[in-house]
Motif scaffolding. Structure first.
Motif, PDB file in Angstrom:
ATOM      1  N   VAL A 421     -23.583   1.006  -6.535  1.00  0.00           N
ATOM      2  CA  VAL A 421     -23.757   0.050  -5.436  1.00  0.00           C
ATOM      3  C   VAL A 421     -22.649   0.223  -4.410  1.00  0.00           C
ATOM      4  N   ALA A 422     -21.405   0.438  -4.878  1.00  0.00           N
ATOM      5  CA  ALA A 422     -20.281   0.628  -3.957  1.00  0.00           C
ATOM      6  C   ALA A 422     -20.483   1.866  -3.097  1.00  0.00           C
ATOM      7  N   VAL A 423     -20.985   2.950  -3.673  1.00  0.00           N
ATOM      8  CA  VAL A 423     -21.239   4.175  -2.909  1.00  0.00           C
ATOM      9  C   VAL A 423     -22.321   3.918  -1.854  1.00  0.00           C
ATOM     10  N   LEU A 424     -23.388   3.208  -2.245  1.00  0.00           N
ATOM     11  CA  LEU A 424     -24.458   2.916  -1.295  1.00  0.00           C
ATOM     12  C   LEU A 424     -23.951   2.065  -0.130  1.00  0.00           C
ATOM     13  N   ILE A 425     -23.077   1.103  -0.428  1.00  0.00           N
ATOM     14  CA  ILE A 425     -22.534   0.263   0.627  1.00  0.00           C
ATOM     15  C   ILE A 425     -21.695   1.086   1.594  1.00  0.00           C
ATOM     16  N   VAL A 426     -20.861   1.990   1.050  1.00  0.00           N
ATOM     17  CA  VAL A 426     -20.027   2.848   1.909  1.00  0.00           C
ATOM     18  C   VAL A 426     -20.903   3.726   2.787  1.00  0.00           C
ATOM     19  N   VAL A 427     -21.944   4.309   2.196  1.00  0.00           N
ATOM     20  CA  VAL A 427     -22.852   5.160   2.974  1.00  0.00           C
ATOM     21  C   VAL A 427     -23.543   4.352   4.067  1.00  0.00           C
ATOM     22  N   ALA A 428     -23.956   3.123   3.734  1.00  0.00           N
ATOM     23  CA  ALA A 428     -24.635   2.282   4.727  1.00  0.00           C
ATOM     24  C   ALA A 428     -23.703   1.905   5.874  1.00  0.00           C
TER      25      ALA A 428
END
Length: 437
Positions: A421-428
């Motif tokens: 989830v943290a990676v997805l947030i950073v990418v977003a």
């Protein structure tokens, strides 16, 4: 040693020479049954002769009086077929100290050096003939997996399970060694040992560093001190020496390039030119170690290699005092067939490929003859952490000589999902600012 109440200094039996083995049974032990062939007690009225001292002996045993030796402390309990090591100063149990490389008393600090005969050599045995002799002595009926003994220090009962040969009394922590297995004619005697060198404190530090570096391990797993069992243990290994001659047939492939096509389709291709080959190669293999115990993660234990086999010393039971030890579960031929032979075949194949040369090699047939095939039975040390997490056991191993750690660990689903989830947030977030710009 059993002592009357209020007597802080139990009597110490006279020492025996190293070549004569441990002392007679202690007086507190029950007398042997008439059917048992118990050795007569050592006469108390006459001194026990000491073996001659060679010129190469260490200074602490040349003069009289001399420092007490570790072998002087061995107590053989004939009725229980066990051996313990009481301290001559306070009567507490001695244990092998990996830092000092001797027997040490944890109560009063007295130490006893372990003297190795400078003339002692490591024995190697022919694989085929030795296994045939041993198997011929094994009775048809299998003995039970449990053996109960009475602790000669406190009277508590201790259970030896399976191939366990050295442990501690669960009531008074006295180190106890079984002698009936090591002295049994149908069991191989230990030839050599690599004495433990990593202390418990050092091993715990290495384990903690390893576990803390497992980012995605569950937090509960890192509380191994309350969840798991951590102990030192000597594993049984067979090391193999082999001289082989192998005849082979195969093909050698050499790369060459050609230009094909024309115009825009013109290109260079790599092709292989094959030719038949045959030859003979020789391999000389020494001290190839293979684990002879079951119940361990074989892949993780293999990753603890290499072991410094050149440092193997002749076996003395004092090295095992205070630590767990296991005799072998599989005999030398079983271990050779299942583990050593495949590794030897792989080495031979590498030698053949190097002999063929070229860019590619194909081995169509090979025939190997052994001109020498010997083995040696040795004990190798490790620290073992066993943690039960979510009803599953996980093993972590520490090489008892180098401190290297290898093991299993569980994965935390919560941490993995949170990281994803943290990676997805950073990418977003990055995508949003790119879009705004």
């Amino acid at each position: 040693m059993t002592q009357p109440p209020g007597d802080p200094h139990p009597p110490v039996p006279p020492p025996l020479p190293d070549t004569a083995g441990p002392t007679a049974p202690r007086s507190a032990a029950p007398p042997p049954l008439p059917s048992q062939a118990a050795p007569p007690p050592v006469p108390q009225s006459s001194p026990v002769p000491q073996p001659p001292i060679s010129q190469s002996s260490t200074p602490d045993i040349e003069a009289v009086p001399r420092a007490p030796r570790a072998s002087d402390r061995a107590m053989l309990h004939v009725t229980e077929q066990t051996r313990t090591y009481p301290c001559g100063s306070c009567g507490a149990a001695l244990a092998f100290n990996p830092d000092q490389q001797n027997l040490a008393c944890g109560s009063c600090g007295t130490t006893y050096p372990i003297i190795i005969d400078p003339q002692a050599t490591l024995s190697r045995h022919d694989l085929q003939s030795t296994v045939q002799e041993i198997r011929a002595l094994i009775p048809t009926g299998q003995e039970g997996n449990e053996h109960e003994v009475i602790c000669q220090s406190c009277g508590g009962r201790t259970i030896f399970n399976g191939t366990l040969t050295a442990t501690r009394c669960p009531y008074c922590a006295t180190p106890i060694q079984r002698t009936d297995i090591q002295d049994s004619p149908e069991r191989l005697a230990v030839d050599g040992i690599l004495p433990l060198r990593v202390s418990e404190d050092h091993a715990r530090t290495e384990i903690s560093n390893w576990i803390n570096s497992r980012w995605f391990a569950p937090s509960e797993f890192k509380k191994y001190r309350t969840l798991g069992s951590f102990t030192s243990v000597y594993m049984s290994y067979f090391t193999y020496d082999a001289d082989t001659v192998t005849q082979y047939r195969g093909r050698r492939g050499d790369n060459y390039t050609v230009v094909v096509g024309s115009g825009e389709d013109r290109r260079t291709e790599t092709r292989i030119r094959w030719r038949s080959v045959r030859g003979t190669v020789a391999n000389r293999i020494r001290d190839l170690p293979e684990n002879a115990n079951t119940g361990f993660d074989a892949k993780r234990v293999r990753e603890l290699e290499p072991w410094p086999m050149e440092q193997v010393t002749p076996y003395k039971p004092e090295f095992v005092a205070g630590h767990l030890s296991r005799t072998y579960d599989n005999d030398p031929m079983q271990v050779f067939t299942a583990a050593a032979r495949p590794r030897i075949d792989s080495m031979i194949e590498s030698t053949i490929r190097a002999d063929i040369g070229g860019d590619h090699q194909q081995i169509t047939s090979k025939q190997t003859n052994f001109s020498l095939l010997q083995f040696m039975y040795v004990l190798l040390p490790l620290w073992l952490l066993t943690v039960s997490f979510e009803s599953r056991p996980f093993q972590v191993f520490v090489n008892g000589l180098t401190g290297e750690v290898q093991g299993q660990r569980p994965w935390s689903k919560v941490k993995i999902i949170a990281a994803s989830v943290a990676v997805l947030i950073v990418v977003a977030v990055i995508a949003y600012f790119v879009w705004r710009s």
